[in-house]
Design a protein around this motif. Structure first.
Motif, PDB file in Angstrom:
ATOM      1  N   UNK A   1     118.272 -27.985  33.917  1.00 27.01           N
ATOM      2  CA  UNK A   1     118.936 -26.831  33.304  1.00 27.01           C
ATOM      3  C   UNK A   1     120.147 -26.307  34.068  1.00 27.01           C
ATOM      4  N   UNK A   2     120.557 -26.952  35.154  1.00 24.48           N
ATOM      5  CA  UNK A   2     121.761 -26.545  35.876  1.00 24.48           C
ATOM      6  C   UNK A   2     122.987 -26.959  35.056  1.00 24.48           C
ATOM      7  N   UNK A   3     123.909 -26.013  34.840  1.00 26.59           N
ATOM      8  CA  UNK A   3     125.151 -26.308  34.125  1.00 26.59           C
ATOM      9  C   UNK A   3     126.140 -26.968  35.076  1.00 26.59           C
ATOM     10  N   UNK A   4     126.917 -27.927  34.548  1.00 27.63           N
ATOM     11  CA  UNK A   4     127.849 -28.702  35.363  1.00 27.63           C
ATOM     12  C   UNK A   4     129.243 -28.632  34.756  1.00 27.63           C
ATOM     13  N   UNK A   5     130.233 -28.401  35.612  1.00 28.64           N
ATOM     14  CA  UNK A   5     131.650 -28.546  35.267  1.00 28.64           C
ATOM     15  C   UNK A   5     132.230 -29.502  36.296  1.00 28.64           C
ATOM     16  N   UNK A   6     132.700 -30.651  35.830  1.00 20.31           N
ATOM     17  CA  UNK A   6     133.230 -31.677  36.723  1.00 20.31           C
ATOM     18  C   UNK A   6     134.643 -32.033  36.273  1.00 20.31           C
TER      19      UNK A   6
ATOM     20  N   UNK B   1     122.657 -35.463  25.804  1.00 23.81           N
ATOM     21  CA  UNK B   1     123.110 -34.853  24.541  1.00 23.81           C
ATOM     22  C   UNK B   1     123.845 -33.532  24.763  1.00 23.81           C
ATOM     23  N   UNK B   2     123.916 -33.058  26.005  1.00 23.67           N
ATOM     24  CA  UNK B   2     124.640 -31.813  26.297  1.00 23.67           C
ATOM     25  C   UNK B   2     126.075 -32.065  26.752  1.00 23.67           C
ATOM     26  N   UNK B   3     126.415 -33.319  27.059  1.00 22.70           N
ATOM     27  CA  UNK B   3     127.701 -33.616  27.674  1.00 22.70           C
ATOM     28  C   UNK B   3     128.862 -33.567  26.689  1.00 22.70           C
ATOM     29  N   UNK B   4     129.920 -32.917  27.123  1.00 17.73           N
ATOM     30  CA  UNK B   4     131.200 -32.896  26.410  1.00 17.73           C
ATOM     31  C   UNK B   4     132.232 -33.416  27.398  1.00 17.73           C
ATOM     32  N   UNK B   5     133.051 -34.380  26.969  1.00 20.47           N
ATOM     33  CA  UNK B   5     134.002 -35.017  27.864  1.00 20.47           C
ATOM     34  C   UNK B   5     135.405 -34.928  27.278  1.00 20.47           C
ATOM     35  N   UNK B   6     136.344 -34.567  28.131  1.00 15.91           N
ATOM     36  CA  UNK B   6     137.764 -34.521  27.763  1.00 15.91           C
ATOM     37  C   UNK B   6     138.488 -35.482  28.697  1.00 15.91           C
TER      38      UNK B   6
ATOM     39  N   UNK C   1     147.695 -46.591  29.653  1.00 10.99           N
ATOM     40  CA  UNK C   1     146.552 -46.454  28.754  1.00 10.99           C
ATOM     41  C   UNK C   1     145.348 -45.767  29.401  1.00 10.99           C
ATOM     42  N   UNK C   2     145.427 -45.526  30.687  1.00 12.23           N
ATOM     43  CA  UNK C   2     144.268 -45.065  31.439  1.00 12.23           C
ATOM     44  C   UNK C   2     144.321 -43.555  31.640  1.00 12.23           C
ATOM     45  N   UNK C   3     143.158 -42.902  31.575  1.00 13.43           N
ATOM     46  CA  UNK C   3     143.102 -41.459  31.792  1.00 13.43           C
ATOM     47  C   UNK C   3     143.489 -41.135  33.228  1.00 13.43           C
ATOM     48  N   UNK C   4     144.272 -40.070  33.398  1.00  8.50           N
ATOM     49  CA  UNK C   4     144.579 -39.583  34.740  1.00  8.50           C
ATOM     50  C   UNK C   4     144.059 -38.158  34.935  1.00  8.50           C
ATOM     51  N   UNK C   5     143.324 -37.663  33.949  1.00 11.66           N
ATOM     52  CA  UNK C   5     142.688 -36.351  34.055  1.00 11.66           C
ATOM     53  C   UNK C   5     141.444 -36.366  33.160  1.00 11.66           C
ATOM     54  N   UNK C   6     140.330 -35.878  33.706  1.00 13.18           N
ATOM     55  CA  UNK C   6     139.118 -35.789  32.888  1.00 13.18           C
ATOM     56  C   UNK C   6     138.349 -34.521  33.233  1.00 13.18           C
ATOM     57  N   UNK C   7     137.646 -34.025  32.254  1.00 13.97           N
ATOM     58  CA  UNK C   7     136.770 -32.866  32.434  1.00 13.97           C
ATOM     59  C   UNK C   7     135.449 -33.180  31.758  1.00 13.97           C
TER      60      UNK C   7
ATOM     61  N   UNK D   1     140.849 -41.645  36.060  1.00 12.08           N
ATOM     62  CA  UNK D   1     140.349 -40.540  36.888  1.00 12.08           C
ATOM     63  C   UNK D   1     138.832 -40.421  36.792  1.00 12.08           C
ATOM     64  N   UNK D   2     138.300 -40.566  35.613  1.00 15.18           N
ATOM     65  CA  UNK D   2     136.847 -40.439  35.456  1.00 15.18           C
ATOM     66  C   UNK D   2     136.129 -41.611  36.120  1.00 15.18           C
ATOM     67  N   UNK D   3     136.618 -42.828  35.916  1.00 17.84           N
ATOM     68  CA  UNK D   3     135.974 -44.002  36.503  1.00 17.84           C
ATOM     69  C   UNK D   3     136.127 -44.082  38.013  1.00 17.84           C
ATOM     70  N   UNK D   4     137.340 -43.862  38.506  1.00 18.66           N
ATOM     71  CA  UNK D   4     137.597 -43.988  39.944  1.00 18.66           C
ATOM     72  C   UNK D   4     137.016 -42.831  40.750  1.00 18.66           C
ATOM     73  N   UNK D   5     137.255 -41.617  40.310  1.00 23.64           N
ATOM     74  CA  UNK D   5     136.882 -40.435  41.082  1.00 23.64           C
ATOM     75  C   UNK D   5     135.553 -39.837  40.615  1.00 23.64           C
ATOM     76  N   UNK D   6     135.332 -39.858  39.304  1.00 23.75           N
ATOM     77  CA  UNK D   6     134.143 -39.217  38.743  1.00 23.75           C
ATOM     78  C   UNK D   6     132.842 -39.859  39.186  1.00 23.75           C
TER      79      UNK D   6
END
Length: 165
Positions: free
Chosen positions: A96-101, A63-68, A82-88, A40-45
């Protein structure tokens, strides 16, 4: 426009599909050799990152990025996926703009689509592909739906409205 919204504080951008739930056959995309590229992260992100960089003209503050990353559909045809199908992804741009992807391939059908919400000091812009060719602009107590021109592109079968865009 930026003037109507004022300084941009945060953006929420989501691309949610249900292909991991619909596609039952095990393919190369599910294999361990693909686990760093085709989820999901590679294909769509990658498309969302491209959009963010284009719209906000600022790189990510690394250094601000947190990935799930998660694999919700863990098995197909009795083989491990083995591949992620959901990522945040949570973080901040250098400006300084905050991002939620959020990218997902395991979303309920009625929640699928592309959405973007831009929060500024003076207002909010919101678009979801379910709204066809309209977006919402909210400033103070004023809320208006604005219609965009019809697209010339057509969506492939089994894809949500706006996929071609």
């Amino acid at each position: 426009s930026g003037n109507e919204l004022g300084d941009i504080l945060s953006i929420n951008v989501h691309f949610k599909k249900n292909s991991a739930l619909r596609r039952k056959k095990y393919t190369w995309r599910d294999h361990s050799k693909s686990n760093k590229t085709s989820g999901a992260l590679g294909d769509l992100g990658v498309h969302l990152i491209d959009l963010i960089l284009y719209l906000f003209d600022s790189p990510f503050k690394l250094d601000s990025l947190k990935v799930k990353m998660m694999t919700v559909v863990k098995e197909k045809e009795q083989k491990q996926v083995y591949v992620d199908d959901h990522s945040e992804v949570y973080g901040q741009l250098e400006n300084h703009v905050f991002v939620n992807m959020i990218t997902s391939k395991c979303t309920k059908a009625d929640e699928c689509g592309f959405s973007i919400e831009v929060n500024g000091q003076n207002g909010v812009f919101y678009y979801h592909s379910r709204q066809k060719n309209q977006f919402l602009l909210r400033t103070g107590l004023t809320e208006q739906m604005i219609t965009m021109p019809d697209t010339w592109l057509t969506d492939p079968e089994n894809e949500f409205y706006g996929w071609a865009d």
